[in-house]
Design an enzyme around this catalytic site. Structure first.
Site, mmCIF file in Angstrom:
data_model
loop_
_atom_site.group_PDB
_atom_site.id
_atom_site.type_symbol
_atom_site.label_atom_id
_atom_site.label_comp_id
_atom_site.label_asym_id
_atom_site.label_seq_id
_atom_site.Cartn_x
_atom_site.Cartn_y
_atom_site.Cartn_z
ATOM 1 N N GLY A 466 -7.275 -24.351 -34.865
ATOM 2 C CA GLY A 466 -8.189 -25.445 -34.563
ATOM 3 C C GLY A 466 -9.416 -25.524 -35.451
ATOM 4 N N GLU A 704 -16.120 -16.625 -33.318
ATOM 5 C CA GLU A 704 -16.487 -15.876 -32.109
ATOM 6 C C GLU A 704 -17.931 -16.104 -31.703
ATOM 7 O OE1 GLU A 704 -13.587 -14.251 -31.299
ATOM 8 O OE2 GLU A 704 -12.813 -14.727 -33.291
#
Ligand code: MOS
Length: 739
Positions: A466, A704
């Protein structure tokens, strides 16, 4: 003539394929004579299968095979470890014995001509169990706590005398935090199509790590790795759940071999709560001592995470605590609680997202104890180096992030006292928290082919779940080759391509980007060699170091002509240039510097004091993450991560029935995740950060850190709005109404 495309907000090169349905995901692949398989999961949480009556299932329309431990082939399950997998324990050996280790564990597989037929027959299987009571809750008196063994990566640490400094500190906080288990819940379910051709296996499989899936399935079936091919061009979100190769891939391959036909296996949403990992529930204690003027003198951070009985999953729960603040006395202690559930695995921001929630909540608590602005408290304890690793940071822009973020967010409008801001009936609160994540780097290689028509083909076994790998790699290749992005074609997601590290740990841009750059530079070198050896070339006879590249052309140094285009060189030589190169990292820099991204996350909540509803009206995330290759996609990735953090703060929790370990909310109606109406205004910004040490591209990675810091910013805003400190996630209406 130089094409500067690194840093521009290019739209996704695969956007059209995605919106037109041309992009194919694992379950979109179909093979001739393909059958459908359905997994039957255990309906008890611990024990063994005592009887399995498949008579009526086998007699049902379309059923081709029923596989269980009674008739499944015994697979070699050869050793295979990747650094993504738990270092200690043995992975689940599926259908190899009668043991049930957790609720939903596959105990049978039904193969039929259609999905409907397979599902009907799966429901007709009669399975009996000798059930025992599983331990599935960290708070269960029967649960035991163990020290992680083996890896040592996330062990206990100590500097100074943290407990004594804590005892002596004039101001302190000491609190415990309980964060719920979460499941990844990407839009695309796990899916695989398995097809054998003799002793060769092809898997169209949802994977963030195709070369690892190839190696692992080869080890399980006792095959040479080159006999297994894994194909995964597109991923519909994963967030870590597709880093490992889970049992359904083995089952599909097993079934396809047994029936001699290709088999498609797609997990149901419910099944994605059983066997494909989860973010472990964590219990944490954070104690911080400080002087009255706000110097931190001690940090104690103790954490406990869930794991399974058969593997030890560990994550970097406490790592950030050693470098976030300047503090002479720091102690961390990490323990695990093995439970009768499936093994957890990495979920976006694994470790840091949970550890930072506790740490940044405690820092916020301390700021109120000191009567200090929470940003000022952080400023007073900003370290000049990584005191845990005893190294300088390669770069650290945390305070720049706070300055820029505070400005954007309007932090100056905040009045410090809890419950002091209102909007009509609503209580308004503003909170902040820091974010951080390490800069990881893994070995990667790429292949580049230059064609006579001026196009360049790039191949690497990376993935794109993505964030935009196709696009960002296109930018790196176009810039390095000096050609328009339209002339670059990037292919990823195939185990035949040169290997890449896992598409996780925020390392794809740094690792794969560096490999693509290296391969494009090698391609230029090859073009240069051909040109200087070609009598028809204007640079014929020049020394290799007497050539300069401008855009996609080369010329003699000091020459002002437009030069010869690379595709002209390729065309005259009569054959495409094909090169293969690996990324390199300055090992010296990697050992001398502590490398991390940092960010400051701001949230504004509005709370209805009568009914307790919590809304995140605005959030601003400001990040120092090195060079930003594509600001449009980077911003999109970060706001997506912020939404994940809002889910963590207010909604997400996988609840287990303690009697049998059954996830009671294993569907999208009861596993709550933010939808559009839950999200107000989100902004992500990047501070300029030029880090020459991290890698040749100067990128740190974003996947992250985008989730880290959001949940504590929301919890801290809720405290500011209400004066209620909630230390358990998710934060609920009840926490506000019953406090
Ligand atoms: Mo991310 S948890 O490394 O996919």
């Amino acid at each position: 003539m130089t094409t500067n495309v690194i840093g521009i907000p290019l739209t996704r090169v695969d956007g059209r394929a995605k919106v037109t349905g041309a992009a194919r995901y694992a379950a979109d692949f179909n093979q001739h004579a393909q059958l459908h398989a359905v997994i039957v999961g255990a309906t008890t949480g611990l024990g063994r299968v005592t009887a399995l009556d498949e008579t009526s299932a086998r007699a049902m329309p379309g059923v081709v095979e029923v596989i269980s431990h009674l008739n499944a082939p015994r697979l070699p399950y050869g050793p295979h470890k990747s650094f993504i997998d738990p270092a200690v324990g043995e992975r689940l050996h599926v259908l190899q014995d009668d043991q049930v280790r957790f609720y939903g564990q596959p105990v049978a597989l039904v193969v039929a001509d259609t999905l409907d037929h397979a599902e009907r027959a799966a429901n007709a299987l009669r399975i009996s169990y000798a059930a025992e009571r599983p331990v599935v809750d960290t708070h269960d008196p029967a649960a035991q706590t163990v020290e992680p063994s083996g890896s040592g990566a996330h062990g206990d640490t100590l500097r100074g005398d943290a407990d004594r400094a804590l005892a002596e500190a004039p101001v302190k906080v000491d609190a415990t935090y309980d964060m719920a288990r979460e499941n990844h819940n990407p839009m695309e379910p796990h899916a695989v199509v398995a097809a054998w051709d003799g002793n060769r296996l092809t898997l169209w499989s949802k994977s963030q790590f195709v070369v690892n899936e190839q190696a692992e399935i080869a080890a399980i079936f006792g095959l040479p790795a080159q006999n297994v091919q894994v194909i995964c061009p597109f991923i519909g979100g994963a967030f870590g759940t597709s880093l490992r190769t889970w049992p359904h891939v083995t089952l599909a391959a097993m079934a396809a071999r047994q029936v001699g036909r290709p088999v498609k296996l797609v997990l149901t949403r419910k099944q994605m709560f059983f066997t494909t990992g989860h973010r472990p529930r964590t219990l944490q204690r954070v104690a911080i001592g400080a002087t009255r003027d706000g110097r931190i003198t001690s940090i104690v951070h103790e954490g406990n995470g869930e794991t399974s009985r058969y593997e030890q999953f560990t994550e970097a729960l406490l790592s950030a605590t050693s470098y976030m603040y300047s503090c002479p006395n720091v102690r961390t202690r990490y323990r695990l609680t093995p439970l009768d559930t499936g093994t957890p695995n990495h979920m976006r921001g694994p470790g840091e997202a949970s550890g930072i929630f506790a740490l940044e909540s405690a820092i916020d608590e301390l700021s109120y104890g000191l009567g200090l602005d929470p940003i000022e408290l952080r400023r007073r304890n900003e370290p000049t180096m990584d005191e845990g690793a005893d190294k300088p940071f390669s770069s650290r822009s945390l305070m720049q992030c706070y300055d820029a973020g505070a400005e954007r967010f309007g932090w100056a409008r905040r009045t410090p006292a809890p419950r002091s801001m209102r909007d009509g009936r609503l209580l308004v609160g503003m909170g902040v928290a820091s974010a951080t994540y390490p800069v990881f780097f893994g070995p990667a290689s790429a292949r580049v082919r230059l064609h006579a028509d001026g196009t360049a083909a790039v191949e690497v076994a990376a993935s794109d779940m993505g964030p935009g790998t196709y696009t960002s790699m296109t930018q790196v290749a176009a810039e390095t080759l000096g050609i328009p992005v339209e002339q670059v074609r990037v292919s990823i997601g195939h185990s035949d391509f040169p290997p890449a590290p896992p598409h996780g740990g925020s390392m794809t841009m740094a690792s794969v980007g560096s490999a693509v750059r290296a391969a494009c530079l090698a391609a230029r070198d090859e073009v240069t060699r051909r040109a200087v050896a070609d009598q028809r070339s204007p640079v014929f006879g020049a020394a290799l170091d007497g050539i300069e590249w401008i855009g996609g052309s080369l010329r003699r140094l000091g020459d002002s002509s437009p030069g010869q285009t690379y595709h002209d060189v390729v065309a005259s030589s009569g054959q495409p240039v094909e090169v293969h190169a690996s990324n390199q990292r300055d090992a010296d820099a990697a050992s001398r510097y502590s490398m991390h991204s940092f960010g400051a996350v701001f949230a504004e909540v509005a709370i209805d004091p009568d009914v307790g509803t919590i809304r995140v009206r605005r959030a601003v995330g400001t990040y120092g993450a090195g060079r930003i290759v594509n600001p449009r996609l980077a911003s999109s990735q970060c706001t997506g991560g912020m939404i994940g953090g809002i889910g963590m703060a207010l909604m997400e929790q996988t609840a287990l029935d303690t009697r049998d370990g059954r996830p009671v909310n294993a569907h999208m109606a009861d596993y709550l995740m933010p939808v559009n109406l839950d999200i107000g205004s989100l902004e992500a910004h990047f501070v300029d950060e030029d880090d020459p040490h991290v890698n040749v591209l100067g990128v740190k990675g974003l996947g992250e850190i985008a989730l880290v810091g959001m949940a504590p910013a929301v919890a801290n805003a809720i405290y500011h709005a209400t004066g209620i400190r909630v230390r358990d996630l998710p934060i609920r209406i009840e926490d506000i109404l019953t406090a």
